[in-house]
Design a protein around this motif. Structure first.
Motif, mmCIF file in Angstrom:
data_model
loop_
_atom_site.group_PDB
_atom_site.id
_atom_site.type_symbol
_atom_site.label_atom_id
_atom_site.label_comp_id
_atom_site.label_asym_id
_atom_site.label_seq_id
_atom_site.Cartn_x
_atom_site.Cartn_y
_atom_site.Cartn_z
ATOM 1 N N HIS A 152 1.507 5.011 1.223
ATOM 2 C CA HIS A 152 1.265 5.684 2.500
ATOM 3 C C HIS A 152 1.225 7.193 2.265
ATOM 4 C CE1 HIS A 152 3.175 1.791 3.316
ATOM 5 N NE2 HIS A 152 2.528 1.774 4.458
ATOM 6 N N GLU A 208 -3.436 -3.755 7.369
ATOM 7 C CA GLU A 208 -2.592 -4.019 6.198
ATOM 8 C C GLU A 208 -2.510 -5.507 5.866
ATOM 9 O OE1 GLU A 208 0.586 -0.281 6.126
ATOM 10 O OE2 GLU A 208 1.251 -2.220 6.872
ATOM 11 N N ASN A 233 0.842 -1.191 0.000
ATOM 12 C CA ASN A 233 0.000 0.000 0.000
ATOM 13 C C ASN A 233 0.872 1.235 0.000
ATOM 14 O OD1 ASN A 233 0.516 -0.667 2.938
ATOM 15 N ND2 ASN A 233 -0.381 1.367 3.145
ATOM 16 N N HIS A 267 8.102 3.260 0.777
ATOM 17 C CA HIS A 267 8.711 2.169 1.541
ATOM 18 C C HIS A 267 7.881 0.892 1.493
ATOM 19 C CE1 HIS A 267 5.889 3.827 4.600
ATOM 20 N NE2 HIS A 267 5.828 2.574 4.982
HETATM 21 FE FE FE Z 1 2.453 0.053 5.634
#
Ligand code: FE
Ligand code: FE
Lengths: 289, 147, 289, 147
Positions: free
Chosen positions: C59, C244, C57, C125
């Motif tokens: 961010h 998540e 995902n 990241h």
């Molecule tokens: Fe994350």
């Protein structure tokens, strides 16, 4: 409880907007097009919705090739008419309905439709031309559309576009979403785009009245059959841009008869005309029985 | 690769699928840049120089410079993006669409008023409709070719 | 024909990337985290994929609140590591696989998943930390990742996020899509994010080892049960950002046993450690039997 | 409206749903603007003036100016957006997360090393865990309060 009471279907040809904005709507070429919406403008006054859920497609305006959402719902407070290269249309800002839009987004995502939520976008002729046709262009001293609008954009530009069946199912999910909203709102759902047209290549200018009228018949009386039409049939029979008709199935899927709540729909108005620029113009108003 | 493309047998038609989109990415994004007034001015001032700022193929650039929309389509252009070029030139969508057929503006407009192009003979490649490859270009451009 | 042969699951904590980039991976705090991936780095060398399909995902990096896609697939040729506010990570550009990505997009959309197609984005990241963990940071004289990567971004930031069941079903659709691609490619699918963590409010720092380990057990042996976990259980038991973990179900859904082709999976590696910054670190490697 | 929110009974937790997103839109987009180096410089030079360029509520601006992330969350902030403020200040994510508990940096770090915050008593509002409203703020800030 909110409820969907009616659905509207109409082409959204950019030249129609340009003609109206330039005051050419009484010219012989355009007069028959606009005459087909005289009934509709009165109907809108007599049946003013609290919110219009407006299904349309963006034409390389808000969405470039950087990001192509299959389904995008607008949850913003407002949307500006876009400059599509000729300057923005001189029509009012579109006021959204963030609360209902967010509610529908949540409900429909939880029904396994993978929406993209949009909080900032300009809206192009795909959305503003239907408003002009159904409401007329608002006068300077009351320069606003009659009610808030929730824009719902469908990718019909880059293949694969969603299937007719997927669109039809989505309409059903939207109906459920609207009916689970607490506030008592009268919601209309509009499907726009189409009818037969092709804007490209040596086959540009294709019009297929027979296909179009058969589609209208089916959409009214046997929408499940209309939903079963595969993409290739639209392309072959209605031109490469005729694929826009899948958007009409979203609106149709939201009607009560599809949920088994009524035996069909009330056909309030039907109109068909060729041409507007490169396109056949089709238009329906359906009310729930 | 093995993308199923049932639409390849439709004459005179290019479907804008993932492969076309990949080919035409920079061409179409160039078109998109013309939605800003300052870019339209820069483009019109020196089209070649403006195009050279984009990683487009020479074929694509020639398509744009000669306003050959069929050539632009063949190299990955999408009509809604290409329409930004027409808007920059002050053309209507009808003029743009018509330009791809070889017909004059009046011929194309007359065809539309009389009901548009028929689907007969234009459903499958190999039939004999006016959109078939063997019948190109249409209208006055065709007569010129024959003359 | 292309095929998915293995799936990898790992947390994608930003501090792990920062520690590695700063050369702190041998420090006592970080050493046990990286030690858990020693096996994995060797396994990557011994089982080098042709393409990694990497579920993660964003961010609030590539996607702001202007546009929030539920599922977004990257079909671009390359992606730059993003500047998340501390400067971009000093890791290689991520090379995409536009052909396979476009093929999967087409196939999965035609299986009624309403993807957003993305041709331009930076990757944060969420995508680059798993690459660093599994491959190590590439040396200057061979500054590239071992293979092309298809980024697949899932909205887990704004509710409603897709359900675990939807993600699990999507994984199955991705497997079918990969298997209908002509070229002979060895594809790995990675699910990233998690495990238990909460980054906000008075409850920040929540870790639930029991939930995490039970989730790992279920994911390996009874993925359908893992898919049935409702959102609220993740929030309550694994912290608000523990949600998540639904992304791991996409990778798991793509394995052969889910399609009834094998009796379970081969567990090649399992690792669990607390903490990395605010987070529990979990990691699995599963191969098809 | 009738959005189903089963997550409202989780203590010390704000779920970023459509309603929060609507409340926090400008606050979060302000945060997003800090991803550009030049904006970070402008913000640091005069935080109040930079914030006044955004249609945020005074409550949101005070939350940012005082670096009270809980206040930012309550007014619609999302932690991944708010993290851009921390990045501008040179803080780690652990420092930011810890700041919302009242614990000192060392206390929070020690809690994480010893296995993190327990879920016991922190599942439902009304239990007695350390994340419950009645037990705020935690750590040194709490001791200071009691003193
Ligand atoms: Fe994350
Ligand atoms: Fe259209």
């Amino acid at each position: 409880m909110a409820r969907i009471t009616a659905s509207v279907y109409t082409s959204h040809v950019p030249a129609i907007g340009a003609a109206l904005d330039a005051g050419k709507d009484k010219e012989p070429y355009w007069q028959p097009v606009f005459a087909g919406y005289d009934y509709s403008k009165q109907w809108m006054k007599d049946n003013k919705p609290d919110v219009v859920f407006l299904v349309y497609n963006d034409h390389a305006t808000a969405f470039s090739l950087d990001m192509i959402p299959t389904f995008a719902i607008g949850t913003a407070a407002q949307y500006q008419p876009a400059d599509e290269g000729y300057g923005a249309r001189p029509v009012p800002t579109v006021i959204g309905h963030p609360e209902l839009a967010s509610h529908i987004a949540q409900s429909v995502i939880q029904q396994d439709f993978d929406l993209t939520i949009v909080n900032k976008m300009d809206v192009d002729h795909g959305l503003t031309v239907p408003l002009s046709l159904m409401c007329g262009n608002p006068p300077k001293d009351a320069f606003h559309w009659p009610c808030p609008v929730i824009p719902f954009a469908v990718n019909v530009v880059q293949y694969p576009v969603p299937s007719g069946q997927r669109c039809f199912n989505l309409g059903q999910a939207i109906r459920r979403a609207v009916e689970s909203y607490d506030e008592d709102l009268n919601v209309h759902i509009w499907g726009t785009g189409g009818m037969s047209h092709q804007l490209q290549g040596p086959r540009a200018g294709l019009i297929n009245k027979d296909f179009d009228n058969a589609f209208l018949d089916k959409l009214i009386a046997d929408p499940a059959a209309a939903a079963a039409i595969p993409h290739i049939d639209y392309v072959r029979e209605a031109g490469s841009e005729g694929i826009e008709l899948v958007m009409w199935l979203i609106a149709r899927g939201a009607m009560a008869d599809v949920a088994g709540r009524a035996d069909g729909v009330n056909l309030k108005h039907r109109f068909f005309h060729v041409p507007a620029s490169n396109t056949a113009v089709g238009h329906l108003i359906l009310e729930n029985k | 690769m093995s993308l199923d493309k049932p639409y390849l047998d439709v004459p005179g038609t290019i479907i804008f699928d993932a492969e076309q989109s990949r080919k035409g990415y920079h061409l179409n994004q160039f078109c998109m840049s013309l939605m800003k007034a300052e870019n339209r001015v820069r483009f019109k001032a020196n089209e070649r120089a403006y195009l050279d700022e984009w990683p487009m193929t020479e074929e694509q650039k020639q398509g744009v410079l000669t306003r050959d929309l069929n050539r632009c389509m063949a190299t990955g252009g999408n009509i809604y993006f290409l329409a930004k070029i027409g808007a920059t030139d002050g053309l209507s969508f009808q003029q743009m669409a018509g330009s791809m057929t070889g017909m004059t503006e009046d011929e194309y407009r007359a065809m539309m008023i009389s009901g548009g192009r028929s689907v007969e003979g234009n459903r499958y490649i190999g039939e004999d409709g006016d959109a078939q490859a063997k019948n190109q270009p249409q209208g006055a451009a065709n007569k010129k070719k024959e003359a």
